[in-house]
Design an enzyme around this catalytic site. Structure first.
Site: not given
Ligand code: G3H
Length: 478
Positions: A253, A286-287, A158
Site C-alpha cells: 500500500e 494519511r495515504c 503514520n
Molecule cells: O496512511 C495510510 C492508511 O492506510 C490510512 O488509514 O484511512 O485509517 O487513516 P486511515
C-alpha cells in the site's frame, strides 16, 4: 546501555552486536527522544532462521488456540493503550486522542482477525471430477488453506501500531511467523506493541522485531531468501521493493492523491466538514487523505468560504495538547511541503490563509485556483496543505483524478446517487466513497490501490486469504 530500546527475537529482548543505535527525533522538540538498536545483517539472518523454525510448529497449533492467543494479545494491547499512545505522541506527533484511538482500533482489529480466521480458515472445499468433460466421478478433491511461512511486515510512520497489527494478526491466525521491521519514527511504539504479544505468551521465535537503518538492513530484509511474503505500507520505497523481491506474494500500500469531486447539488456543509476531516486530520499525513478538491465552478466560491471558516477553527500546536494540526514527522518532510507551497505561490495559486511554518509545524493551508501546471496538483504533500481545482464539468474532474499515477481512493459529493455510482465506476481508484471522505476503515472492508498506489487488497479477510495458499489433496477412486 540502558538508554537504547532492545530489539525482540527468540522471545527475548536483545542488544545489537554492533553496539550502534538509531536516534528517534521528536518532531515537536526536534531533539532525540528515544534510541533503538541498529541491527546488522547477521542479526537479520538469525531472526529469519528462528522465524522459520517457529513457524513449522505454529502451523500445527490448533486454529482455536492461535485465536485464543490473539484475543489475549488484543486485550493486553488495549490495557496498555496509555503508555503506547504516549510514545506515538512523542515519536510521530500524533494528537493525543488520535494516538489512543489508534491503539484501541488495533486491539479491535486483532480480535476481529482472530474471529474471522477461525471462520474462513475452518472451511475448505470439496470438488468432484465429473463436472469437467471427459471425467467420471472418480476423483475427489479436498482443498484447504495453508500458511505461506515467514511474513515480513513493514509498516509506515503514520500508523506504527495499527498498520503493524493489520499485518501481524492475519499472518499469525493463518499460521505464519512474523519478522517486523518498524519505521524508525514509531519504532518504540512498535516495540511496546510487540511487548503485548510477548505478554500474551506466543511461542519463542514466532514474532520478531528488528530495528535499524534502512540503508543497512532494508534491502537485505526485503531480498532475503527466508522471506515468503512481504506486506509493506509506505511510499515510493515500495515500488523498489516490488522490483527487487523474489517470487513471493506482495501486499503493497503506497501513496495516494485522493480526489474529492464536488458536484453542484452537493450539501456544501457536509462537504466542508469532510474536507476538514479528510484533508487535515493528522495534519494530512494519511495515504487516504483528501489531497485535491475538484469542485464545480458554480459552487466553488461558496465551498471555499465554508472550508476557510472551518480551517480557522483548527487548533495548531503540540500533540500533547491534542491540537488538530501538529508538527509533521520530520524536517525533510516539512521542507518538501514548503517546496510545493512555494511552487504554487510562484505560479499564482490563491492563498486562503497566510503560509506559516515554525520548525516542523506548518499551519493549515487551503490553496484555491490551483492549476495542473502546479506541482501540488499532482504530488502528495503529506502535510496540512490542500489544493482546490475548479472544474467546469464532471468529466474534467474524472479526467484529473485518472491522470494521476496514484489510484488509492477518491470521493464524490452529490445528492444524485445514480450520478455518484457512474462517477465511481469512472474513477480509476481502489475505492470511491460517496458523500464521505476517503478512509481505510472499518478495518474489515477491502482496502486497495491501483497503479502506483499498490498491489493486492488488504482488509482483514483479504489479508488472511493473501497470507495463505491453497493446498489440495485428490482422492482417486478405482
Ligand atoms: O496512511 C495510510 C492508511 O492506510 C490510512 O488509514 O484511512 O485509517 O487513516 P486511515
Amino acid at each position: 546501555d540502558g538508554d537504547v530500546y532492545k530489539y525482540y527475537a527468540d522471545g527475548e529482548w536483545k542488544k545489537a552486536s554492533s553496539g550502534k543505535s538509531v536516534a528517534i527525533i521528536n518532531p515537536t522538540t526536534r531533539k532525540t527522544q528515544y534510541k533503538v538498536q541498529a541491527c546488522s545483517q547477521e542479526e537479520v539472518n538469525k531472526v529469519m532462521d528462528l522465524a522459520k523454525s517457529a513457524q513449522k510448529l505454529w502451523a500445527k497449533t490448533p486454529l482455536w488456540k492461535r485465536a485464543e492467543l490473539l484475543h489475549k494479545a488484543a486485550a493486553i494491547l488495549k490495557e496498555h493503550k496509555a503508555p503506547i499512545a504516549e510514545c506515538l505522541v512523542k515519536e510521530i506527533a500524533k494528537p493525543a486522542k488520535d494516538a489512543v484511538t489508534e491503539v484501541v482500533r488495533s486491539g479491535d482489529l486483532i480480535s476481529y482477525c482472530a474471529e474471522e480466521g477461525v471462520r474462513i480458515l475452518g472451511e475448505g472445499k470439496f470438488l468432484v471430477s465429473d463436472s469437467f468433460p471427459g471425467n467420471e466421478r472418480t476423483k475427489y478433491c479436498l482443498t484447504s488453506k495453508i500458511p505461506l511461512g515467514v511474513i515480513l511486515a513493514i509498516p509506515p510512520f503514520n500508523y506504527p501500531v495499527n498498520l503493524a497489527v493489520s499485518k501481524i494478526a492475519p499472518a499469525l491466525i493463518a499460521g505464519n511467523s512474523i519478522v517486523l521491521k518498524p519505521p524508525t519514527q514509531g519504532a518504540v511504539s512498535g516495540l511496546h506493541m510487540i511487548h503485548c504479544f510477548h505478554l500474551a505468551g506466543f511461542p519463542k521465535g514466532l514474532i520478531n522485531c528488528v530495528t535499524g537503518k534502512g540503508s543497512e538492513i532494508g534491502d537485505f530484509l526485503t531480498m532475503h531468501p527466508g522471506v515468503n511474503c512481504i506486506s509493506f505500507t509506505g511510499g515510493d520505497t515500495g515500488i523498489g521493493i516490488s522490483k527487487k523481491a523474489g517470487m513471493i506474494p506482495l501486499q503493497m500500500e503506497l501513496g495516494g492523491k485522493d480526489a474529492c469531486i464536488v458536484l453542484e447539488d452537493a450539501d456544501l456543509d457536509l462537504v466542508a466538514i469532510n474536507i476538514i476531516k479528510g484533508g487535515f486530520s493528522y495534519s494530512g499525513q494519511r495515504c487516504t487523505a483528501v489531497k485535491v478538491v475538484l469542485v464545480m465552478e458554480s459552487v466553488a466560491d461558496a465551498l471555499v468560504e465554508k472550508v476557510k471558516a472551518n480551517v480557522a477553527k483548527l487548533t495548531v500546536g503540540a500533540p500533547e495538547d491534542d491540537s488538530d494540526i501538529t508538527p509533521v514527522v520530520s524536517e525533510s518532510s516539512a521542507n518538501y511541503i514548503e517546496g510545493l507551497v512555494l511552487d504554487a505561490k510562484e505560479k499564482g495559486a490563491t492563498f486562503c490563509q497566510e503560509y506559516k511554518r515554525e520548525g516542523n509545524l506548518i499551519w493549515p493551508l487551503l490553496l484555491d485556483h490551483v492549476r495542473p501546471d502546479m506541482r501540488i496538483a499532482w504530488e502528495e504533500p503529506f502535510g496540512p496543505v490542500l489544493p482546490v481545482i475548479r472544474i467546469n464539468s464532471v468529466e474534467e474532474g474524472i479526467h484529473h483524478c485518472n491522470a494521476s499515477n496514484f489510484g488509492l481512493q477518491g470521493c464524490v459529493f452529490t445528492k444524485d446517487v445514480n450520478k455518484a455510482i457512474l462517477i465511481s465506476d469512472a474513477m480509476e481508484t481502489g475505492t470511491v466513497q460517496i458523500n464521505s471522505a476517503p478512509a481505510r476503515g472499518p478495518d474489515h472492508f477491502p482496502f486497495q490501490g491501483i497503479k502506483d498506489s499498490g498491489i493486492g487488497s488488504q482488509g482483514i479477510t483479504n489479508s488472511i486469504n493473501m497470507m495463505t495458499k491453497v493446498k489440495t489433496t485428490v482422492i482417486n477412486l478405482p
